[in-house]
Write an enzyme that holds these catalytic residues in place. Structure first.
Site, PDB file in Angstrom:
ATOM      1  N   ASP A 108       7.108  27.651 -24.749  1.00 33.54           N
ATOM      2  CA  ASP A 108       5.751  28.149 -24.481  1.00 33.54           C
ATOM      3  C   ASP A 108       5.078  28.815 -25.693  1.00 33.54           C
ATOM      4  O   ASP A 108       3.860  28.991 -25.692  1.00 33.54           O
ATOM      5  CB  ASP A 108       5.780  29.173 -23.332  1.00 33.54           C
ATOM      6  N   ARG A 155     -10.179   4.568 -17.503  1.00 27.11           N
ATOM      7  CA  ARG A 155      -9.860   5.644 -16.562  1.00 27.11           C
ATOM      8  C   ARG A 155      -9.938   7.019 -17.221  1.00 27.11           C
ATOM      9  O   ARG A 155      -9.857   7.129 -18.449  1.00 27.11           O
ATOM     10  CB  ARG A 155      -8.413   5.481 -16.074  1.00 27.11           C
ATOM     11  N   VAL A 184      10.479  17.049 -19.069  1.00 23.06           N
ATOM     12  CA  VAL A 184      10.757  16.259 -20.295  1.00 23.06           C
ATOM     13  C   VAL A 184      10.331  17.049 -21.526  1.00 23.06           C
ATOM     14  O   VAL A 184      10.855  16.840 -22.622  1.00 23.06           O
ATOM     15  CB  VAL A 184      10.078  14.860 -20.321  1.00 23.06           C
TER      16      VAL A 184
HETATM   17  O1  F6P Z   1       9.262  29.085 -20.055  1.00 24.27           O
HETATM   18  C1  F6P Z   1       9.527  27.738 -20.160  1.00 24.27           C
HETATM   19  C2  F6P Z   1       9.075  26.998 -18.935  1.00 24.27           C
HETATM   20  O2  F6P Z   1       9.404  25.630 -19.091  1.00 24.27           O
HETATM   21  C3  F6P Z   1       7.588  27.174 -18.590  1.00 24.27           C
HETATM   22  O3  F6P Z   1       6.755  26.383 -19.404  1.00 24.27           O
HETATM   23  C4  F6P Z   1       7.604  26.797 -17.126  1.00 24.27           C
HETATM   24  O4  F6P Z   1       6.518  27.377 -16.440  1.00 24.27           O
HETATM   25  C5  F6P Z   1       8.909  27.387 -16.663  1.00 24.27           C
HETATM   26  O5  F6P Z   1       9.740  27.485 -17.798  1.00 24.27           O
HETATM   27  C6  F6P Z   1       9.625  26.600 -15.602  1.00 24.27           C
HETATM   28  O6  F6P Z   1      10.740  27.354 -15.237  1.00 24.27           O
HETATM   29  P1  F6P Z   1      11.957  26.828 -14.352  1.00 24.27           P
HETATM   30  O7  F6P Z   1      12.968  26.221 -15.286  1.00 24.27           O
HETATM   31  O8  F6P Z   1      12.505  28.067 -13.738  1.00 24.27           O
HETATM   32  O9  F6P Z   1      11.430  25.849 -13.381  1.00 24.27           O
END
Ligand code: F6P
Length: 345
Positions: A129, A164, A276
């Site tokens: 992130d 699209r 992914v």
């Molecule tokens: O913090 C990394 C992340 O992949 C975010 O982008 C996403 O919102 C979250 O983790 C998803 O978390 P989890 O693995 O708990 O589903």
């Protein structure tokens, strides 16, 4: 006696974790220190699940995604019993310091554990992130942006053939770093991020204008936490609760795609990139950053710089007090968003 250092990976995985583990072990071996790998984040320390890491255990892991140690979202401060077990096992394994590789949430927990319970901890920021304060980049981000860019390129060609609109939902938690970088790199026509609530009417007008100008396809990159502007909110409460769940964001792309199709009449398809973005081999940038962080973290332990984390600022690797990193997520830089905006429409 050999110095004993623990290492754990906490929170969501990301490409580059194994590169850090390898770097810590290799740097520690130079000084004849021993590294104890703690399994599944803090859970391993609570349950006594550890394994000594040798040169052989880290051979060949540099390009591997995920984490050889496993991870979990357990916070040792959630219950006094867990903390007690952590303390007991800390003594049992003779740890002198602990490296915590984590994202914003895990680093905040590491700060509390250092601050309130005096654990000698060094943090290493990781996450796709890129939302950790005090560091220009976290490793994992560059790889995720590469995945998004590749996907946008592929979706471009099919969008063009079918005239699209393609909506591509990407991760990023409460920030728009992945969306903005992926959108700029992939040449998106609109990028929607949590930092700037969007107006559906504006998005639809832009798409219709593109169509009138003979550009019969469009690419929209939407971050998972992007929200409609309160003046033009088209989500009912039930849907909003499903999309913006604190522990699991996702779904805005589908709703947005439906709204766009009904308001513009242009055929619209949605792709949610999902996990992914977090898997697979780290990019060269992430391998180098992770390796630099790993080496630095060992040197911070040698220097007694606890309660701090590694960070990169202007291509210099530095040690930064965790306190400065855990004051909420690092929001998308406005300069980056303005660059993305130049290409809207
Ligand atoms: O913090 C990394 C992340 O992949 C975010 O982008 C996403 O919102 C979250 O983790 C998803 O978390 P989890 O693995 O708990 O589903």
């Amino acid at each position: 006696m050999r110095k004993q250092i623990g290492i754990l990976t906490a929170g969501g995985d990301c490409p580059g974790l194994n590169a850090v583990i390898r770097a810590v072990v290799r740097r520690a071996l130079e000084d004849n220190a021993e590294v104890i790998g703690i399994k599944n984040g803090w859970r391993g320390l609570a349950e006594g699940d550890v394994e000594p890491l040798t040169r052989a255990s880290v051979t060949g892991i540099l390009p591997r995604g995920g984490t050889i140690l496993g991870t979990s979202r357990l916070n040792p401060l959630d219950s006094p019993e867990t903390l007690e077990h952590v303390k007991l096992n800390w003594r049992k394994f003779g740890l002198e310091a602990l490296i915590v590789i984590g994202g914003e949430g895990s680093l905040a927990a590491a700060f509390d554990i250092w601050h309130e319970h005096n654990f000698p901890i060094v943090g290493i920021p990781k996450t796709i992130d890129n939302d950790v304060r005090g560091t220009d980049f976290t490793f994992g981000f560059d790889t995720a942006v590469g995945v998004v860019t590749d996907a946008v390129d592929r979706l471009h060609s099919t969008a063009e053939s079918h005239h699209r609109v393609m909506v591509i939902e990407v991760m990023g938690r409460h920030t728009g770093w992945i969306a903005a970088y992926g959108g700029i790199a992939g040449g998106a026509d609109v990028v929607l991020v949590p930092e700037h609530p969007f107006r559906l009417s504006k998005v639809c007008n832009l798409l219709k204008h593109r169509e009138e100008q003979g550009r019969a396809f469009s690419i929209i990159v939407v971050a998972e936490d992007a929200k409609p502007h309160p003046d033009e909110d088209f989500l009912d409460n039930e849907v909003r609760e499903q999309i913006y769940r604190h522990d699991r964001l996702g779904g805005i792309g589908t709703v947005l795609g439906r709204e766009i199709e009904s308001c513009t009449g242009i055929e619209t398809r949605v792709t949610k990139l999902g996990y992914v973005q977090r898997g697979g081999t780290p990019s060269p940038f992430d391998r180098v950053l992770a390796t630099r962080f790993g080496v630095k973290s060992f040197e911070m332990i040698q220097a007694g710089e606890f309660g701090c984390m590694t960070a990169i600022q202007g291509n210099k690797i530095i040690s930064l007090p965790l306190k400065e990193a855990v004051r909420g997520p690092k929001l998308l830089d406005d300069e980056i968003y303005k660059v993305a905006e130049v290409f809207f429409g």
